[in-house]
Design an enzyme around this catalytic site. Structure first.
Site, PDB file in Angstrom:
ATOM      1  N   ASP A 112     -70.910 -63.507 -32.126  1.00 48.26           N
ATOM      2  CA  ASP A 112     -71.852 -62.448 -31.760  1.00 48.26           C
ATOM      3  C   ASP A 112     -71.548 -62.051 -30.337  1.00 48.26           C
ATOM      4  O   ASP A 112     -71.069 -62.877 -29.547  1.00 48.26           O
ATOM      5  CB  ASP A 112     -73.304 -62.932 -31.820  1.00 48.26           C
ATOM      6  N   CYS A 125     -59.717 -44.555 -37.363  1.00 45.93           N
ATOM      7  CA  CYS A 125     -61.067 -45.101 -37.565  1.00 45.93           C
ATOM      8  C   CYS A 125     -61.854 -44.267 -38.567  1.00 45.93           C
ATOM      9  O   CYS A 125     -61.753 -43.046 -38.603  1.00 45.93           O
ATOM     10  CB  CYS A 125     -61.803 -45.163 -36.235  1.00 45.93           C
ATOM     11  N   GLN A 128     -72.279 -78.711 -26.856  1.00 43.60           N
ATOM     12  CA  GLN A 128     -72.171 -78.400 -25.438  1.00 43.60           C
ATOM     13  C   GLN A 128     -71.149 -79.344 -24.798  1.00 43.60           C
ATOM     14  O   GLN A 128     -70.396 -80.008 -25.516  1.00 43.60           O
ATOM     15  CB  GLN A 128     -73.547 -78.515 -24.766  1.00 43.60           C
ATOM     16  N   CYS A 143     -65.322 -40.680 -34.992  1.00 42.51           N
ATOM     17  CA  CYS A 143     -63.886 -40.382 -35.083  1.00 42.51           C
ATOM     18  C   CYS A 143     -63.577 -39.346 -36.161  1.00 42.51           C
ATOM     19  O   CYS A 143     -62.601 -38.600 -36.038  1.00 42.51           O
ATOM     20  CB  CYS A 143     -63.104 -41.665 -35.346  1.00 42.51           C
ATOM     21  N   GLY A 168     -71.998 -72.602 -24.577  1.00 41.57           N
ATOM     22  CA  GLY A 168     -71.543 -72.878 -23.218  1.00 41.57           C
ATOM     23  C   GLY A 168     -70.157 -72.353 -22.901  1.00 41.57           C
ATOM     24  O   GLY A 168     -69.557 -72.734 -21.902  1.00 41.57           O
ATOM     25  N   ASP A 199     -81.346 -75.635 -27.129  1.00 38.46           N
ATOM     26  CA  ASP A 199     -80.426 -76.351 -26.243  1.00 38.46           C
ATOM     27  C   ASP A 199     -80.504 -75.806 -24.832  1.00 38.46           C
ATOM     28  O   ASP A 199     -81.121 -74.766 -24.588  1.00 38.46           O
ATOM     29  CB  ASP A 199     -78.980 -76.245 -26.764  1.00 38.46           C
ATOM     30  N   CYS A 207     -65.214 -44.164 -38.709  1.00 39.75           N
ATOM     31  CA  CYS A 207     -66.602 -43.939 -38.274  1.00 39.75           C
ATOM     32  C   CYS A 207     -66.868 -42.452 -38.034  1.00 39.75           C
ATOM     33  O   CYS A 207     -65.947 -41.667 -37.822  1.00 39.75           O
ATOM     34  CB  CYS A 207     -66.916 -44.756 -37.027  1.00 39.75           C
ATOM     35  N   ASP A 217     -81.195 -66.790 -32.178  1.00 45.06           N
ATOM     36  CA  ASP A 217     -80.843 -67.847 -31.234  1.00 45.06           C
ATOM     37  C   ASP A 217     -82.119 -68.624 -30.905  1.00 45.06           C
ATOM     38  O   ASP A 217     -83.203 -68.307 -31.396  1.00 45.06           O
ATOM     39  CB  ASP A 217     -80.143 -67.269 -30.002  1.00 45.06           C
ATOM     40  N   SER A 218     -81.977 -69.655 -30.078  1.00 45.00           N
ATOM     41  CA  SER A 218     -83.111 -70.560 -29.855  1.00 45.00           C
ATOM     42  C   SER A 218     -83.978 -70.128 -28.686  1.00 45.00           C
ATOM     43  O   SER A 218     -85.059 -70.676 -28.481  1.00 45.00           O
ATOM     44  CB  SER A 218     -82.582 -71.960 -29.567  1.00 45.00           C
ATOM     45  N   GLY A 219     -83.507 -69.167 -27.907  1.00 45.92           N
ATOM     46  CA  GLY A 219     -84.239 -68.734 -26.721  1.00 45.92           C
ATOM     47  C   GLY A 219     -83.779 -69.433 -25.454  1.00 45.92           C
ATOM     48  O   GLY A 219     -84.052 -68.964 -24.347  1.00 45.92           O
ATOM     49  N   GLY A 220     -83.077 -70.544 -25.611  1.00 46.56           N
ATOM     50  CA  GLY A 220     -82.678 -71.333 -24.445  1.00 46.56           C
ATOM     51  C   GLY A 220     -81.796 -70.564 -23.466  1.00 46.56           C
ATOM     52  O   GLY A 220     -82.013 -70.606 -22.255  1.00 46.56           O
ATOM     53  N   HIS A 236     -69.159 -46.294 -33.317  1.00 46.26           N
ATOM     54  CA  HIS A 236     -67.712 -46.490 -33.328  1.00 46.26           C
ATOM     55  C   HIS A 236     -67.353 -47.930 -32.978  1.00 46.26           C
ATOM     56  O   HIS A 236     -66.557 -48.570 -33.677  1.00 46.26           O
ATOM     57  CB  HIS A 236     -67.015 -45.543 -32.355  1.00 46.26           C
TER      58      HIS A 236
END
Lengths: 379, 379
Positions: free
Chosen positions: A266, A304, A189, A309, A216, A146, A306, A92-95, A335
């Site tokens: 994400d 599942c 945005q 499980c 946003g 941004d 994993c 990400d941009s850090g904003g 999991h």
């Protein structure tokens, strides 16, 4: 070296089945990106994360610029060898984190001056510096710098914030050093105002990016408003580029957003919940601290694949959380990440078969009374 | 089902190369047993622990009887399926932790009444109950219930404490339900007094156990006193049974004890140190929080086969500890456990070749100025 690109493989309604190509490999979409804030997906080895099916990670520019520092990571060969992850990484941009985590911010046309939440040290982020940091980290996908508009916000304030972000997007684009296999995404945005979202999407398209994010959202506006904003924004996003809905979300949010044409997601929810004993399962969410699990021999989710499980009872997982054992965090995070990746695989399959509506109906039925309220779960 | 037993495969001086057989597999000796206090080796999956080379774990009766409870574990099938570890498990008797962790102890001929350090609840441990708990846990190797004599202690107090432990050893032997493939060990006490150690070893041998432990060391007596006590005790231990030095120790302690005829060891040091940034390496110990590692691209130990050393720089491990990331604990614990298992494999190889003295000289040279002082590192 593969050029950065996006292939639209098929559609089901507005939902898209696609593939993002990068120099470090491809990402089947719709895709979920686990969050590796400080160059580690919390409690997991990279091999574990890859085994869940993840094809790309998100790392945070804000955290990494403060510790261990972008120049240091560059001297150590970049993020990939540093954290032993050879697939794509998006930064990400850090904003967003400057706004949510740092102290004493001062924002003007040039950028943001802020104090580190770690040691109070003073730092400046501008579009040019954010892009430079992401270059030093060697991110396969960089994000334009941004301002993430607060919620709620007046239309006038949302407009001026969005227009600042658009000027920063243009500076980000100019600062970005194009390299084969790497891409830069712009961020739409405009809060929940349709005219502003349209204006923002058109401004970014005019500049031209390798992908388009919707920012946003998931900041407190709620599920219905998020969905409405996506439905209104989507027609203005170029069909031949990936669309990334930032910071979303709960499984039900992702399912709804995929149906509205979003490709990438994400969220810290699967990892953070894994550390607070909350498990996502095909039957809804569970809290493993609950005493009813104390002597339950059944697994968390019998469907599942994993390790949590396949190898353990709910009773054992309950014990680990009661005893505050790290293995509990490890197994439940594994999991939850597996659950998210399997959900994405199911969504991809359903879109490919033209059966997304049936999948969503079944998903909502199985989740039972699962809440449909969105939540601010950004890190 | 294999009967419980011990095969002496060879000797080099007093050092022994052997093999313990149990119903759940064999243990090559000299062997180090990682500690899985609360039915988990802290921060590790069982697969990870097995990959280090561990063939047996130690679990703590005291912790497990309090949480989640021995009867509960029995209803869930015993410790092995509960914690997903199908190799042998040794449980201690609970006596040591009652003394070191619990509140309001009252000790008499019958046993110990104590309050849980977790919730203040009242519990009783007797030889019969300790053996019953270890049976419920389904431990492959159970330990006789004893009183771990404090250090320092007068000879008179050490004598009466040891003689109580010997009466408890006899009651433990009677309470133990013999099953094919399972074994029960007695514990030699007597502090640092040669006559008491001899008396204790002879008393236990007269009762007859499947193995003999040396207890009451690594409690502050120091390296030289520990070695002297071992040298004096060893001739009274039956040659055809495994000898287990409890709670030891640092690498240098283990090397010295192997040379004095000890076969089995357990200690929290590799796991606990892994959580406090201390790494054991072929070149001595390192603390990864130290700023000199912040930009060091070299691995922790270039000769080590563990993931922490194969995939990461010291700079990354340093970053993980500075950022308080769980992956740091995971990787460093994995490394330390691998280091301990590789040390044991090297000791076994050296004994088999009749080259233990040369190995020890090289070990001490490489460790440089490593301290030879013992330490109380019991959990």
């Amino acid at each position: 070296m593969t050029a950065f690109g996006f292939t639209l493989l098929g559609k089901d309604g507005r939902a898209r089945r696609g593939r993002v190509s990068t120099g470090r490999g491809t990402i089947e979409t719709p895709a979920f990106m686990p969050v590796g804030t400080a160059a580690t997906v919390k409690t997991q080895t990279p091999e574990d994360v890859a085994a869940t099916g993840a094809e790309i990670l998100l790392c945070n520019t804000y955290h990494l610029m403060l510790r261990p520092g972008a120049e240091r990571i560059a001297r150590l060969g970049g993020l990939h060898p540093f954290m032993h992850w050879d697939k794509p990484i998006l930064t990400d941009s850090g904003g967003y984190q400057v706004m949510s985590l740092s102290k004493l911010r001062k924002l003007d046309e040039n950028g943001v001056v802020f104090q580190s939440h770690l040691d109070g040290s003073r730092h400046t982020l501008t579009p040019e510096r954010s892009i430079e940091i992401q270059h030093l980290l060697d991110a396969d996908i960089a994000m334009a710098f941004d301002e993430c508009t607060q919620y709620p916000v007046s239309e006038a304030d949302a407009a001026s914030s969005m227009r600042l972000s658009m000027r920063w997007a243009e500076r980000s684009r100019k600062a970005f050093v194009a390299r084969e296999g790497y891409g830069l995404f712009g961020i739409v945005q405009g809060s929940v105002y349709p005219d502003l979202r349209e204006e923002s999407a058109k401004a970014l398209t005019a500049i031209g990016f390798d992908g388009y994010a919707v920012g946003g959202l998931a900041v407190g506006e709620g599920f219905d408003m998020m969905v409405a904003t996506l439905e209104q924004t989507e027609p203005f996003l170029p069909a031949d580029r990936p669309r990334y809905l930032m910071g979303v979300g709960k499984p039900i949010d992702i399912v709804a957003a995929v149906a509205r044409g979003m490709d990438m997601f994400d969220c810290v929810l699967p990892t953070r919940s894994g550390r607070t004993a909350q498990a996502f399962t095909r039957g809804g969410t569970l809290n493993l601290r609950n005493a009813r699990h104390a002597e339950e021999p059944a697994p968390l989710d019998p469907e599942c694949r994993c390790p949590a499980c396949r190898h353990y009872s709910r009773a054992y997982l309950h014990h680990l959380f009661k005893a505050e054992e790290v293995l509990g965090l490890i197994l439940l995070t594994r999991h939850n990440l597996t659950y998210y990746q399997d959900l994405m695989a199911s969504l991809r399959g359903a879109i490919a078969r033209g059966a997304l509506n049936a999948f969503i109906a079944e998903f909502e039925r199985k989740q039972g009374g699962a809440t449909v309220e969105s939540q601010d779960v950004n890190q």
